[in-house]
Design a protein around this motif. Structure first.
Motif, PDB file in Angstrom:
ATOM      1  N   ILE A 178      19.416  -5.504  -4.535  1.00 31.78           N
ATOM      2  CA  ILE A 178      20.929  -5.334  -4.694  1.00 31.78           C
ATOM      3  C   ILE A 178      21.598  -5.811  -6.078  1.00 31.78           C
ATOM      4  N   LEU A 179      20.875  -7.028  -6.414  1.00 32.39           N
ATOM      5  CA  LEU A 179      21.427  -7.357  -7.953  1.00 32.39           C
ATOM      6  C   LEU A 179      20.901  -6.387  -8.938  1.00 32.39           C
ATOM      7  N   LEU A 180      19.892  -5.868  -8.781  1.00 27.09           N
ATOM      8  CA  LEU A 180      19.469  -4.863  -9.745  1.00 27.09           C
ATOM      9  C   LEU A 180      20.232  -3.539  -9.563  1.00 27.09           C
ATOM     10  N   ARG A 241      23.814 -11.769 -12.880  1.00 24.19           N
ATOM     11  CA  ARG A 241      23.088 -11.245 -11.906  1.00 24.19           C
ATOM     12  C   ARG A 241      21.544 -11.281 -12.173  1.00 24.19           C
ATOM     13  N   MET A 242      21.210 -11.020 -13.441  1.00 26.31           N
ATOM     14  CA  MET A 242      20.064 -10.967 -14.004  1.00 26.31           C
ATOM     15  C   MET A 242      19.313 -12.410 -14.138  1.00 26.31           C
ATOM     16  N   SER A 243      20.088 -13.459 -14.330  1.00 22.86           N
ATOM     17  CA  SER A 243      19.740 -14.876 -14.488  1.00 22.86           C
ATOM     18  C   SER A 243      19.382 -15.193 -13.107  1.00 22.86           C
ATOM     19  N   GLN A 244      19.994 -14.889 -12.067  1.00 22.50           N
ATOM     20  CA  GLN A 244      19.724 -15.167 -10.825  1.00 22.50           C
ATOM     21  C   GLN A 244      18.351 -14.521 -10.227  1.00 22.50           C
ATOM     22  N   LEU A 245      18.128 -13.680 -10.883  1.00 21.60           N
ATOM     23  CA  LEU A 245      16.722 -12.996 -10.806  1.00 21.60           C
ATOM     24  C   LEU A 245      15.524 -13.468 -11.471  1.00 21.60           C
ATOM     25  N   LYS A 264      15.260  -6.175 -16.635  1.00 23.50           N
ATOM     26  CA  LYS A 264      14.172  -6.396 -16.329  1.00 23.50           C
ATOM     27  C   LYS A 264      13.942  -7.560 -15.290  1.00 23.50           C
ATOM     28  N   CYS A 265      13.021  -7.206 -14.292  1.00 21.04           N
ATOM     29  CA  CYS A 265      12.995  -7.973 -12.997  1.00 21.04           C
ATOM     30  C   CYS A 265      11.602  -8.312 -12.718  1.00 21.04           C
TER      31      CYS A 265
END
Length: 268
Positions: A178-180, A241-245, A264-265
Motif C-alpha cells: 500500500i505504501l509503495l 511513507r518510504m521512511s516507514q518502509l 526502493k523498499c
C-alpha cells in the motif's frame, strides 16, 4: 476562318493579344498552385486544431480523475479528523473521568465509551470501502501498477512505457504494498499535473533483497529541494511513507530536463 481574322488584326494588337494570352496561361497554373497550397494549409490547420482540442479534452479527463482521487483523499483526511478523531477523543476523555469508586456512574460511562468505539468502527469500515486498497492490490503490486497506467495510456495524452520483470517480485506485506503503491500514485500524479510531459517511463525491478520502482518523465522539471521541505507536490508524504518502509526515495530533476524518481523498499 479564325486565321483570316487574326491576319486582319494589326500587328501591335496581335502582339498585345498574344502577351495577355501568354500571361493568363502563366498566371492560371500559378494561381491554382497558390490556391491549393492555401487550401492544404487550411485543412492542416483545421486538423491541428481538432487534434489539440481532442488532446485537451483527454487531458481534462485525466485531471478530472486526479481531482476526484484528491477529493477522495481529502474526504478521508476530513473523516479521520472530524469524525473518527473527535469520537475517539471523546471516548478517551470519558474514560479518563471513570471513577471505580462510583460503580453506577462508571458503568454508564463505560457503556458510553463502548457506543463511541462501535461508532468509530462503523466509520472506519466505510472509509475502508472508500479506499479499497485491498481490491486495488488484489493481484499484486506489479499488476496494480499496470492497471494504474492503463487509464493514462488509454487517454492518449501521454505515451506510457512500463518495464516489469517476467517473474513476479518477491512477496511483501500488504502494508508495504500500500505504501509503495500510494507513493507511486503520487509520482504519477505529479508527472500528469505538473510536469507537462509527453512520455512517462515506469520500471519495476527486484532482487531477493530489494524492490524498486523508477518513474521518469520528459517534462519541464523543477528543483526538488524547493519542494521537499515545504511539502510541495506531495514529496514530503512520499519521504514519510518510504521512511516507514525503512526504504529510500530519491529524485533528480532540473528545469528543462525532466524528472527521475526512485522508490526502493527492502525485502525482509
Amino acid at each position: 476562318m479564325e486565321l483570316c481574322i487574326l491576319l486582319q488584326v494589326p500587328g501591335a494588337e496581335l502582339n498585345r493579344l498574344l502577351f495577355y494570352g501568354t500571361l493568363i496561361f502563366l498566371i492560371m497554373p500559378t494561381a491554382l498552385v497558390v490556391f491549393m497550397i492555401f487550401y492544404q494549409r487550411r485543412i492542416h490547420a483545421h486538423r491541428q486544431a481538432q487534434a489539440a482540442q481532442e488532446a485537451q479534452h483527454q487531458r481534462d479527463k485525466l485531471l478530472v480523475k486526479l481531482e476526484a482521487e484528491e477529493s477522495t483523499r481529502k474526504r478521508i483526511a476530513s473523516d479521520l479528523h472530524d469524525n473518527i478523531g473527535q469520537v475517539m477523543s471523546l471516548a478517551a476523555l470519558t474514560l479518563s473521568t471513570v471513577d471505580v469508586n462510583q460503580p453506577e456512574k462508571a458503568t454508564s460511562k463505560v457503556e458510553t465509551v463502548y457506543s463511541l468505539i462501535t461508532r468509530s468502527i462503523h466509520e472506519l469500515r466505510q472509509l475502508a470501502r472508500l479506499i479499497s486498497a485491498s481490491e486495488i492490490l488484489h493481484g499484486g503490486l506489479q499488476q496494480a501498477i499496470a492497471k494504474e497506467l492503463e487509464w493514462v495510456r488509454d487517454s492518449k495524452v501521454l505515451a506510457v512505457r512500463y518495464d516489469s520483470p517476467a517473474s513476479p517480485p518477491p512477496e511483501i506485506s500488504h502494508e508495504q504494498a500500500i505504501l509503495l503503491f500510494r507513493s507511486f500514485q503520487e509520482l504519477l500524479g505529479n508527472a500528469i499535473k505538473h510536469a507537462q510531459a509527453s512520455v512517462i517511463n515506469v520500471q519495476l525491478h527486484h532482487t531477493a533483497q530489494q524492490l524498486a520502482i523508477y518513474v521518469e518523465d520528459n517534462g519541464v522539471g523543477f528543483y526538488p529541494s524547493t519542494n521537499t521541505s515545504s511539502g510541495g507536490m506531495g514529496l514530503t508524504s512520499i519521504h514519510e511513507r518510504m521512511s516507514q518502509l525503512e526504504g529510500e526515495f530519491t529524485i533528480h530533476s532540473t528545469p528543462g530536463s525532466g524528472t527521475y524518481a526512485c522508490l526502493k523498499c527492502p525485502i525482509h
